[in-house]
Design a protein around this motif. Structure first.
Motif, PDB file in Angstrom:
ATOM      1  N   LEU C 103       0.824  -1.215   0.000  1.00  0.00           N
ATOM      2  CA  LEU C 103       0.000   0.000   0.000  1.00  0.00           C
ATOM      3  C   LEU C 103       0.857   1.263   0.000  1.00  0.00           C
ATOM      4  O   LEU C 103       0.338   2.369  -0.155  1.00  0.00           O
ATOM      5  CB  LEU C 103      -0.906   0.018   1.244  1.00  0.00           C
ATOM      6  N   MET C 104       2.148   1.095   0.206  1.00  0.00           N
ATOM      7  CA  MET C 104       3.025   2.252   0.405  1.00  0.00           C
ATOM      8  C   MET C 104       3.582   2.775  -0.924  1.00  0.00           C
ATOM      9  O   MET C 104       3.732   2.007  -1.869  1.00  0.00           O
ATOM     10  CB  MET C 104       4.193   1.858   1.314  1.00  0.00           C
ATOM     11  N   PRO C 105       3.951   4.053  -0.966  1.00  0.00           N
ATOM     12  CA  PRO C 105       4.564   4.602  -2.177  1.00  0.00           C
ATOM     13  C   PRO C 105       5.955   4.016  -2.374  1.00  0.00           C
ATOM     14  O   PRO C 105       6.604   3.616  -1.407  1.00  0.00           O
ATOM     15  CB  PRO C 105       4.658   6.097  -1.878  1.00  0.00           C
ATOM     16  N   THR C 106       6.408   3.968  -3.606  1.00  0.00           N
ATOM     17  CA  THR C 106       7.761   3.512  -3.897  1.00  0.00           C
ATOM     18  C   THR C 106       8.394   4.446  -4.924  1.00  0.00           C
ATOM     19  O   THR C 106       7.767   5.404  -5.372  1.00  0.00           O
ATOM     20  CB  THR C 106       7.761   2.060  -4.421  1.00  0.00           C
ATOM     21  N   ARG C 107       9.628   4.168  -5.265  1.00  0.00           N
ATOM     22  CA  ARG C 107      10.429   5.057  -6.129  1.00  0.00           C
ATOM     23  C   ARG C 107       9.671   5.586  -7.331  1.00  0.00           C
ATOM     24  O   ARG C 107       9.742   6.760  -7.639  1.00  0.00           O
ATOM     25  CB  ARG C 107      11.679   4.292  -6.590  1.00  0.00           C
ATOM     26  N   TYR C 108       8.988   4.706  -8.036  1.00  0.00           N
ATOM     27  CA  TYR C 108       8.359   5.120  -9.292  1.00  0.00           C
ATOM     28  C   TYR C 108       6.838   5.208  -9.167  1.00  0.00           C
ATOM     29  O   TYR C 108       6.148   5.402 -10.160  1.00  0.00           O
ATOM     30  CB  TYR C 108       8.755   4.152 -10.418  1.00  0.00           C
ATOM     31  N   GLU C 110       4.403   7.190  -6.818  1.00  0.00           N
ATOM     32  CA  GLU C 110       4.216   8.150  -5.723  1.00  0.00           C
ATOM     33  C   GLU C 110       2.756   8.239  -5.302  1.00  0.00           C
ATOM     34  O   GLU C 110       2.101   9.262  -5.469  1.00  0.00           O
ATOM     35  CB  GLU C 110       4.687   9.536  -6.140  1.00  0.00           C
ATOM     36  N   ASP C 112       1.695   8.586  -2.531  1.00  0.00           N
ATOM     37  CA  ASP C 112       1.530   9.565  -1.455  1.00  0.00           C
ATOM     38  C   ASP C 112       1.137  10.947  -1.961  1.00  0.00           C
ATOM     39  O   ASP C 112       0.566  11.730  -1.214  1.00  0.00           O
ATOM     40  CB  ASP C 112       2.793   9.654  -0.573  1.00  0.00           C
ATOM     41  N   VAL C 113       1.427  11.267  -3.204  1.00  0.00           N
ATOM     42  CA  VAL C 113       0.989  12.569  -3.725  1.00  0.00           C
ATOM     43  C   VAL C 113      -0.236  12.458  -4.635  1.00  0.00           C
ATOM     44  O   VAL C 113      -0.753  13.466  -5.090  1.00  0.00           O
ATOM     45  CB  VAL C 113       2.106  13.338  -4.468  1.00  0.00           C
ATOM     46  N   SER C 152      14.435   5.447 -17.752  1.00  0.00           N
ATOM     47  CA  SER C 152      14.433   4.477 -16.649  1.00  0.00           C
ATOM     48  C   SER C 152      14.131   5.141 -15.314  1.00  0.00           C
ATOM     49  O   SER C 152      13.948   4.460 -14.320  1.00  0.00           O
ATOM     50  CB  SER C 152      15.783   3.768 -16.578  1.00  0.00           C
ATOM     51  N   THR C 153      14.087   6.456 -15.272  1.00  0.00           N
ATOM     52  CA  THR C 153      13.783   7.111 -14.000  1.00  0.00           C
ATOM     53  C   THR C 153      12.418   7.816 -14.012  1.00  0.00           C
ATOM     54  O   THR C 153      12.087   8.536 -13.078  1.00  0.00           O
ATOM     55  CB  THR C 153      14.877   8.135 -13.623  1.00  0.00           C
ATOM     56  N   GLN C 157       3.822   9.711 -11.497  1.00  0.00           N
ATOM     57  CA  GLN C 157       3.350  11.089 -11.476  1.00  0.00           C
ATOM     58  C   GLN C 157       3.640  11.791 -12.806  1.00  0.00           C
ATOM     59  O   GLN C 157       2.800  12.509 -13.346  1.00  0.00           O
ATOM     60  CB  GLN C 157       4.086  11.800 -10.338  1.00  0.00           C
ATOM     61  N   PHE C 160       1.411  10.402 -15.508  1.00  0.00           N
ATOM     62  CA  PHE C 160       0.055  10.939 -15.366  1.00  0.00           C
ATOM     63  C   PHE C 160      -0.048  12.328 -15.992  1.00  0.00           C
ATOM     64  O   PHE C 160      -1.067  12.675 -16.592  1.00  0.00           O
ATOM     65  CB  PHE C 160      -0.322  11.006 -13.881  1.00  0.00           C
ATOM     66  N   ARG C 234       7.907  -4.312  -5.786  1.00  0.00           N
ATOM     67  CA  ARG C 234       7.214  -3.077  -5.438  1.00  0.00           C
ATOM     68  C   ARG C 234       7.078  -2.176  -6.670  1.00  0.00           C
ATOM     69  O   ARG C 234       6.073  -1.553  -6.882  1.00  0.00           O
ATOM     70  CB  ARG C 234       7.989  -2.329  -4.367  1.00  0.00           C
ATOM     71  N   LYS C 237      12.380  -1.062  -9.891  1.00  0.00           N
ATOM     72  CA  LYS C 237      13.743  -1.215  -9.373  1.00  0.00           C
ATOM     73  C   LYS C 237      13.956  -2.591  -8.752  1.00  0.00           C
ATOM     74  O   LYS C 237      15.087  -3.038  -8.608  1.00  0.00           O
ATOM     75  CB  LYS C 237      14.058  -0.128  -8.357  1.00  0.00           C
TER      76      LYS C 237
END
Lengths: 280, 280, 280, 280
Positions: C103-108, C110, C112-113, C152-153, C157, C160, C234, C237
């Motif tokens: 359920l948590m945000p990860t590198r790619y 987000e 949380d935003v 790759s980065t 967000q 979107f 996740r 990465k």
């Protein structure tokens, strides 16, 4: 015509020699007439004023020495608004040369990365003023007005993702979506009376529709036809009310807007003016 | 004085009615004189030209119908450069009103978020032209010139983190670091001869030092005193060589720069001109 | 049951001593059975294999000396899929402890935003598998599949906002929107046969619905029930097919997927297998 | 050995049925021994506890009904620290399989975009614990500790640019720079006594050096060898002290840390304990 008395009182504690540049004064603009105005700055300060020829914004600059500093601007301004009903969009090929650059992305309005999404959302709407109204309405319905949700460096792209902001964020997003579908748009800041205190500067946007600039307020918080215009710019960095270079602490900020009865006299039984003093 | 013959040949396959705006022509500028020039656009196209009064950039716009389109600009330009030795910085309070806005952040130059880091890195350097040289040198030493590492929406902040970019990214970072320590700065694009092909437009920056604009090239790729200036702007969005609204495919792009012998005649034994034809 | 023969051939030019870690092998997973497999690496390389206990991903690592390097993995894998019809969502309070972190945000991703926007777009849909299908369909309809539009980065967000990406970007956005409305979600990469070459690894996502993980492919490019799973993570990465520390150039990359006739024999008149060899 | 009494008191006004997950309890860890502990939650709440097998973090989850909610955790913990002097770095090829993933980028630690800059800044330092100390010192000297300068979604990249943050930002940047030069690193949160109130949870980082995890505090605010470890994670999202799904307002947050005299008795003349009660 609406007559408003507007005033900004700013106090600073200047900690080191500091250069200030302010954009507080009502603009000389076709839609408004400055009946009277006065600017007071702490004594001993040599104020230099100028008007930017591109935007018409009025700035004043000065150097301040350490110590307390007061800036107080007050004006009576008549605002004339026209009723705008239906207006067509101007094809990009007919956008005047001097307006053309308002199609470009700016610091807080990344229309260069929002072309596809704007096209998806509003590309199929009938061109014209109604399309910009749809943009403003969509922002009003989709973005939460939440003080503290953004900072002075927040951009339209971030507001679009986080769905929260304050008036300048709402305006930036409106500008960005317009530019992204080839409608010139820019930021307008000014004085306007809010139903709910505190009073403060307000930011809205205007789009180039039907050969003229038309104001839109996606926050829906204030009647755009009564806004006393201070500044017009590509985005917020062009119309900061205050920019300084040095070390200062702002100790007081009061913005007040007094809307006089449009008929020029007090109706019997209730006061003809509403006074709202803004908190710091 | 350096005399250069510069030329840009652009070919497009226009797929739908499209409005174009170009900024290719050498600027009328105190440091250069256009000895001769000609602009050729496919027949049947009505070209409208104008000069932006703020920047001095020369634009031409037109509508194009579907089909092939050719744009060919060629000019002989004399570039006069002055030797710049030592120059002091101008305190922000003495920056002229019309230069003042070059202190502000722009789309690709987020000086508003890089104030602390710029101060840390260059705040203690002695003010003056040497400080801007240190900025340019630091960029040269720290950022890798790597085509493909950035896009048309890459900003100075991103370049600072990723440590890679192309000429416009180098210039944007230079502008940003200057503004962040209160030195007005802006982007300059133009024609300049590169030792290594392909030739292409080049982007550098200039900073307001000692009461004048001084050019810096953090890529170190080209002699700034021989650059034929096309455009001057807040950042890259003001000086795009081509902006279009419609559907097109660019099928050819050739930029060539021919540096004539500065003494105006061919030295014996080798040709007095160097021809470099740019790839697409 | 579907039987596939999958193969990855990788060749590198190793320029300096380099440590490699690969995640290419089909996973041991309830939905698939590895009938046979073999891994070939250039001779003289000591390969160390391990399975990550959390994800079940199979990795192999080794040190390589300068020179050419070959990695070739080939397997016959039986994929068993269940028909999934209607499934309810699991309230967050009943999400198992070991699933909770999805359920948590990860590198790619987000999430949380993107809580507000996900809630706006999908918060009022009836909970259940149909809601995740609506997310996948919205991505399919709104995001353009465009190779080269992301790197790759690139994060969810950004996808979107820019409305373009490749399979991993589609999956990251699906994961992010699910997590943002409290549905656990994660990335799955594997081998799947595409109608249109070149073959390549594919990335999709799975969401925790009705007490089980269910696969979704927002690109709509491949049948999820025939994907040979390599890795689960996740986000991207965790499941890179190759990670290296050193200096190498990849000189060949071929991914091939051969789907055998599900009935296990060749139908008369046409070959029972389809061969697709991927380009570099 | 240091004996500390730590306590967290949290009060919430629960506005709608809400699911909570907390990570407040001291970890069972080789370097610390929980002499005693107790957890109190408002009556009527069914608390479910579990330990994540990967990280060793202890979580407790429960559903709460509307109304006031109290969570109070208190423990006496003995912290044993070893003196760490010089330690070599572990080549990436010898990083154990289960540690390997701490080399990867995570939500708030974009080591994938900071490889070049980390290499530039610290790539030429001698490998070993001294290199990580240099990273921590650089952060300490270059990043301003400024509450309010960051939010819960601020990332290392942003901190690197804006040069300001709080303890978790300092730790995220340390982790990111380590990973970017191939040193596994992760976040640690815990209780530690600060010289200056208010007390609060603290975030530091640890790097895998010489075959063991070594703690670093780039804020320099607290002695790492006395930190009572609560959680260990890839970054902040793995070790949030509180995660909730619903609608709540936090009405009280008090963290207190009481460091007992290391010799276990009160010296004559002054109290053997230092009490620090945290503000809300």
């Amino acid at each position: 015509m609406h007559l408003s008395t507007v005033e900004t009182v700013l106090e600073y504690d200047v900690k080191a020699p500091t250069h200030f540049c302010f954009n507080l004064e009502a603009a000389h603009w076709p839609t408004q007439k400055i009946a009277s105005e006065r600017l007071a700055v702490s004594s001993g300060v040599a104020v230099h004023s100028f008007t930017d020829p591109g935007s018409g914004n009025r700035f004043f600059r000065f150097d301040a020495s350490p110590g307390p500093l007061l800036v107080d601007y007050k004006a009576d301004v008549e605002v004339y608004s026209e009723h705008v009903d239906d207006l067509p969009e101007v094809p990009v090929s007919q956008v005047p040369d001097e307006i053309f650059h308002y199609l470009m992305p700016t610091r807080y309005c990344e229309s260069d990365v929002m072309g596809s999404v704007a096209q998806q959302m509003f590309g199929n709407e009938a061109p014209g003023i109604s399309r910009v109204r749809k943009i403003a309405n969509w922002i009003h319905d989709s973005i939460e007005y939440r003080p503290g949700s953004s900072t002075s460096t927040t951009t339209a792209q971030e507001v679009f993702v986080q769905r929260a902001g304050v008036c300048r964020d709402f305006a930036h997003l409106g500008i960005t979506l317009c530019r992204a579908i080839n409608i010139p748009a820019r930021l307008v800041v000014g004085y306007v009376w809010f139903d709910e205190p505190p009073q403060d500067f307000h930011a809205i946007f205007e789009a180039w529709i039907g050969g003229r600039w038309v104001l839109f307020d996606p926050t829906g918080m204030a009647p755009v036809d009564r806004l006393v215009r201070i500044g017009t710019g590509r985005d917020a960095k062009d119309v900061a009310f205050s920019t300084f270079f040095g070390a200062v602490e702002m100790t007081r900020k009061e913005v007040s807007v007094l809307e006089h009865d449009p008929r020029g006299r007090a109706p019997s039984g209730k006061p003809s003016v509403v006074l709202a003093a803004a908190g710091a």
